[in-house]
Every structure is written in C-alpha cells, then in structure tokens.
Scaffold this motif. Structure first.
Motif, PDB file in Angstrom:
ATOM      1  N   UNK A  32       0.769  -1.237   0.000  1.00  0.00           N
ATOM      2  CA  UNK A  32       0.000   0.000   0.000  1.00  0.00           C
ATOM      3  C   UNK A  32       0.795   1.279   0.000  1.00  0.00           C
ATOM      4  N   UNK A  33       2.090   1.201   0.177  1.00  0.00           N
ATOM      5  CA  UNK A  33       2.909   2.424   0.174  1.00  0.00           C
ATOM      6  C   UNK A  33       3.508   2.716  -1.195  1.00  0.00           C
ATOM      7  N   UNK A  34       3.235   1.866  -2.170  1.00  0.00           N
ATOM      8  CA  UNK A  34       3.816   2.038  -3.503  1.00  0.00           C
ATOM      9  C   UNK A  34       2.957   2.864  -4.444  1.00  0.00           C
ATOM     10  N   UNK A  35       3.383   2.921  -5.686  1.00  0.00           N
ATOM     11  CA  UNK A  35       2.711   3.714  -6.725  1.00  0.00           C
ATOM     12  C   UNK A  35       1.260   3.275  -6.900  1.00  0.00           C
ATOM     13  N   UNK A  36       1.043   2.000  -7.184  1.00  0.00           N
ATOM     14  CA  UNK A  36      -0.312   1.485  -7.369  1.00  0.00           C
ATOM     15  C   UNK A  36      -1.002   1.284  -6.019  1.00  0.00           C
ATOM     16  N   UNK A  37      -0.280   0.726  -5.059  1.00  0.00           N
ATOM     17  CA  UNK A  37      -0.875   0.420  -3.769  1.00  0.00           C
ATOM     18  C   UNK A  37      -1.442   1.632  -3.048  1.00  0.00           C
ATOM     19  N   UNK A  38      -0.740   2.765  -3.105  1.00  0.00           N
ATOM     20  CA  UNK A  38      -1.243   3.962  -2.426  1.00  0.00           C
ATOM     21  C   UNK A  38      -2.531   4.457  -3.064  1.00  0.00           C
ATOM     22  N   UNK A  39      -2.640   4.303  -4.373  1.00  0.00           N
ATOM     23  CA  UNK A  39      -3.870   4.692  -5.062  1.00  0.00           C
ATOM     24  C   UNK A  39      -5.015   3.740  -4.730  1.00  0.00           C
ATOM     25  N   UNK A  40      -4.674   2.469  -4.537  1.00  0.00           N
ATOM     26  CA  UNK A  40      -5.688   1.502  -4.125  1.00  0.00           C
ATOM     27  C   UNK A  40      -6.239   1.896  -2.757  1.00  0.00           C
ATOM     28  N   UNK A  88      -2.246   1.878 -22.578  1.00  0.00           N
ATOM     29  CA  UNK A  88      -1.897   2.174 -21.181  1.00  0.00           C
ATOM     30  C   UNK A  88      -3.185   2.415 -20.395  1.00  0.00           C
ATOM     31  N   UNK A  89      -3.147   2.160 -19.108  1.00  0.00           N
ATOM     32  CA  UNK A  89      -4.309   2.428 -18.249  1.00  0.00           C
ATOM     33  C   UNK A  89      -3.863   3.303 -17.086  1.00  0.00           C
ATOM     34  N   UNK A  90      -4.769   4.148 -16.630  1.00  0.00           N
ATOM     35  CA  UNK A  90      -4.429   5.043 -15.524  1.00  0.00           C
ATOM     36  C   UNK A  90      -4.396   4.269 -14.215  1.00  0.00           C
ATOM     37  N   UNK A  91      -3.572   4.746 -13.303  1.00  0.00           N
ATOM     38  CA  UNK A  91      -3.482   4.115 -11.993  1.00  0.00           C
ATOM     39  C   UNK A  91      -4.812   4.246 -11.254  1.00  0.00           C
ATOM     40  N   UNK A  92      -5.586   5.279 -11.596  1.00  0.00           N
ATOM     41  CA  UNK A  92      -6.904   5.441 -10.977  1.00  0.00           C
ATOM     42  C   UNK A  92      -7.854   4.334 -11.418  1.00  0.00           C
ATOM     43  N   UNK A  93      -7.810   3.977 -12.706  1.00  0.00           N
ATOM     44  CA  UNK A  93      -8.671   2.911 -13.207  1.00  0.00           C
ATOM     45  C   UNK A  93      -8.273   1.568 -12.613  1.00  0.00           C
ATOM     46  N   UNK A  94      -6.968   1.320 -12.525  1.00  0.00           N
ATOM     47  CA  UNK A  94      -6.478   0.061 -11.962  1.00  0.00           C
ATOM     48  C   UNK A  94      -6.904  -0.066 -10.503  1.00  0.00           C
ATOM     49  N   UNK A  95      -6.744   1.004  -9.740  1.00  0.00           N
ATOM     50  CA  UNK A  95      -7.080   0.954  -8.318  1.00  0.00           C
ATOM     51  C   UNK A  95      -8.581   0.774  -8.102  1.00  0.00           C
ATOM     52  N   UNK A  96      -9.387   1.456  -8.898  1.00  0.00           N
ATOM     53  CA  UNK A  96     -10.837   1.313  -8.751  1.00  0.00           C
ATOM     54  C   UNK A  96     -11.285  -0.097  -9.104  1.00  0.00           C
ATOM     55  N   UNK A  97     -10.687  -0.652 -10.168  1.00  0.00           N
ATOM     56  CA  UNK A  97     -11.027  -2.019 -10.569  1.00  0.00           C
ATOM     57  C   UNK A  97     -10.621  -3.024  -9.492  1.00  0.00           C
ATOM     58  N   UNK A  98      -9.442  -2.820  -8.910  1.00  0.00           N
ATOM     59  CA  UNK A  98      -8.934  -3.747  -7.894  1.00  0.00           C
ATOM     60  C   UNK A  98      -9.798  -3.739  -6.642  1.00  0.00           C
ATOM     61  N   UNK A  99     -10.212  -2.552  -6.197  1.00  0.00           N
ATOM     62  CA  UNK A  99     -11.030  -2.458  -4.997  1.00  0.00           C
ATOM     63  C   UNK A  99     -12.436  -2.991  -5.265  1.00  0.00           C
ATOM     64  N   UNK A 100     -13.002  -2.617  -6.404  1.00  0.00           N
ATOM     65  CA  UNK A 100     -14.342  -3.092  -6.747  1.00  0.00           C
ATOM     66  C   UNK A 100     -14.385  -4.611  -6.799  1.00  0.00           C
TER      67      UNK A 100
END
Length: 328
Positions: free
Chosen positions: A100-108, A296-308
């Motif tokens: 959760x402290x990384x680039x993708x993880x923090x956005x998640x 390419x996909x935005x980190x926002x899209x990846x994080x929203x998909x992962x949480x959903x």
C-alpha cells in the motif's frame, strides 16, 4: 476500599491486552466495553485502546521485530470492521492492501477510502513520505510488516477483512523477481484463504503475444512474468469464483521516487487516447508488434477495478484484462 466487582472488571480489561490482535477488527472490544458501561472506550478504535501514545506502537510490538504504525485521524469516528452479521448496523467492510505504500498500492488505498471502506495497508515501510500531507491517508491504518516472512503481523490483520488486494511486485534478478511477484503473493493468498477472507484481487501483468505460442516468461524477465503467472494459477485454485487477476500493461499516473515526481501521464494519456480510435484489442494479438497496441491504463482505473473486485460480488472471478480495466 475498591469494590470487588470493580477489581474483577479491571482485571478482565487488563487481560484483553494480551489478546488485542484477535479482537481488533471485530466487535469484541466494543461489545465488552458497552457491557461494562464504558461508552468512551467503546467508541475508540481497537488499535488506539492498546497503543502507546509515546511512540505510536503497542508494548507487544515493541518486543517484536515488527511495528504496527497506526496513523488514524483522531477526529474521525471509529469504524467497525469485520465480517457483517445480521445485526451489524453501520458495518464498514475492511480491505487489506499489500504494497500500500507504492505507486499502485497507495492509489488503491485512496480509492478504498473514497468508497467508504476501512483500509489497512501492509508494507515494509509503512506510510510513505509523499502522503504526509494527505488528509485521506490519515484515515488509513498503516501497518509496517514484512510479507516475505512466513509469520508476522501481516497475517493477523487478515482476520475479519472483506477482501485483500495485493499490489506486490518488483524487478531485479530472476530469482528475486520470482520471489516477490510469485512466491510472496502466493503465500499471502494462502494465508488469506486460511483466515476466511472471501475475496482477493491481484495486480498481475498483460499477457503479451509472441510467435510460435511463446510467452514473455520464456525469455523476457522470466522471474517477473513467471511469478505473476504462477500467482494467477494459485489465485484461480484458491478463489475460483471470487479471485480477480488484473492484467494491465503500462500504468500511468504520478509516480514518486524519493523527492522526485515522475509524470507518467505525459506519455500514457496521449498514447491511450490515440489507441482509442484503433481496434487495439485485435491488433494487440499480433506477435511482437502487438505489444505496441496494448493501451496504457491510468493508476486510478487500476485501483478502482482492484477495490471493486473485492467488495462487489457481481465482479466475476478470473482474468480482468486491459480493456476491462479501462471501463473503470
């Protein structure tokens, strides 16, 4: 003279300190506190009840090799997390984010907070410096623990969670990459399953096409790709209907490296826009050159998909490719 009943209550409360881990994230402390008439105690998060104000970590953790760093917003009402029951009004699902402290993880973590979830981040470094001024980060429970170890605090926080998101991955030697991308993620999946966590999502990587049926792990960053693929297979075995492996290609957004910020969107945004006018999914299937057409996909899209994927039972288990991720 102290009333005997008072001594009994006090002794029972002191005894709770030895079992705080099994009670955190559950209704045990609140129910017990209300039973004793301690409404002030019942309204506090479990971690605050057993945390030293002097250094922000519990006495138990001071004696171990790991720290739990609880950085809750003091003005925010306590949220009750765990698995919902029939009488759980105001229940807030808990999601555990590894890396959760990384680039993708923090956005998640941020996405999960925005969705009203109770969030626990697990990483070796705890809360990252670039989030020191972020108000939403104050509401995350930042746990400092090493997921590469077979035992640790990271296993304890899994209990009572509605879902787990793993963003763990790394580059280096093939051996190191396989350990981080494969073995560590598989161990977390096994632990989550044992803890009764119902859903799991994992950030994997796009499956690039090569001639003759070859795959990237056959010759390119073998430890990285093979580790991700083996983790996907384990996820499918453990969570056939509720495990989601996300397969993004390039992920763009603002990446932080020390005191530097890297605006990956300067490349990702225009490239993604250009590929929207092309049949990128068909073109991406071409050997070798198809990699150019993976959007390419935005980190926002990846994080929203992962949480959903871990809170919405309507999201089917299996692979979520780049084009599915783009819909978020």
């Amino acid at each position: 003279m102290v009333h005997p009943k008072g001594l009994e209550i006090l002794s029972r409360f002191v005894g709770l300190a030895q079992h705080r881990t099994s009670l955190c994230g559950q209704k045990g402390v609140s129910n017990l506190a209300y039973g004793f008439g301690w409404s002030a105690v019942a309204n506090q998060p479990c971690d605050r009840l057993f945390t030293s104000k002097a250094n922000g970590s519990s006495d138990v953790d001071n004696k171990s090799s790991e720290d739990i760093v609880h950085e809750k917003n003091q003005n925010k009402p306590a949220k009750e997390s765990g698995k919902p029951g029939n009488d759980d009004e105001g229940f807030v699902p808990k999601v555990v984010v590894f890396g959760g402290s990384g680039f993708v993880g923090s956005k998640v973590c941020q996405q999960a907070i925005d969705m009203g979830l109770d969030v626990v981040s697990v990483s070796r470094s705890g809360r990252p410096g670039f989030l020191s001024g972020s108000a939403w980060a104050d509401t995350v429970n930042w746990v400092r623990s090493d997921g590469t170890k077979s035992d640790g605090v990271w296993k304890e926080v899994l209990h009572g969670s509605a879902g787990v998101v793993s963003t763990i991955g790394a580059f280096g030697s093939n051996e190191f990459m396989y350990k981080m991308c494969g073995e560590v993620n598989m161990n977390i999946m096994e632990a989550a399953k044992d803890a009764g966590v119902p859903r799991f999502s994992f950030i994997s990587v796009h499956d690039y096409s090569f001639p003759g049926g070859w795959q990237a792990q056959n010759f390119l960053l073998r430890g990285y790709f093979q580790g991700k693929r083996d983790a996907e297979a384990r996820l499918a075995k453990l969570y056939p209907d509720s495990g989601v492996a996300l397969r993004p290609g390039m992920i763009y957004g603002t990446r932080h490296a020390g005191n530097m910020t890297i605006p990956l969107g300067l490349v990702g945004v225009p490239l993604a826009a250009a590929l929207k006018v092309l049949p990128s999914k068909s073109l991406a299937g071409m050997p070798i050159i198809g990699a150019v057409f993976v959007p390419p996909v935005s980190v926002d899209a990846v994080s929203k998909a992962a949480v959903t994927a871990v809170v919405d039972p309507q999201v089917p288990g299996g692979i979520m490719d780049v084009w599915d991720i783009q819909k978020y």
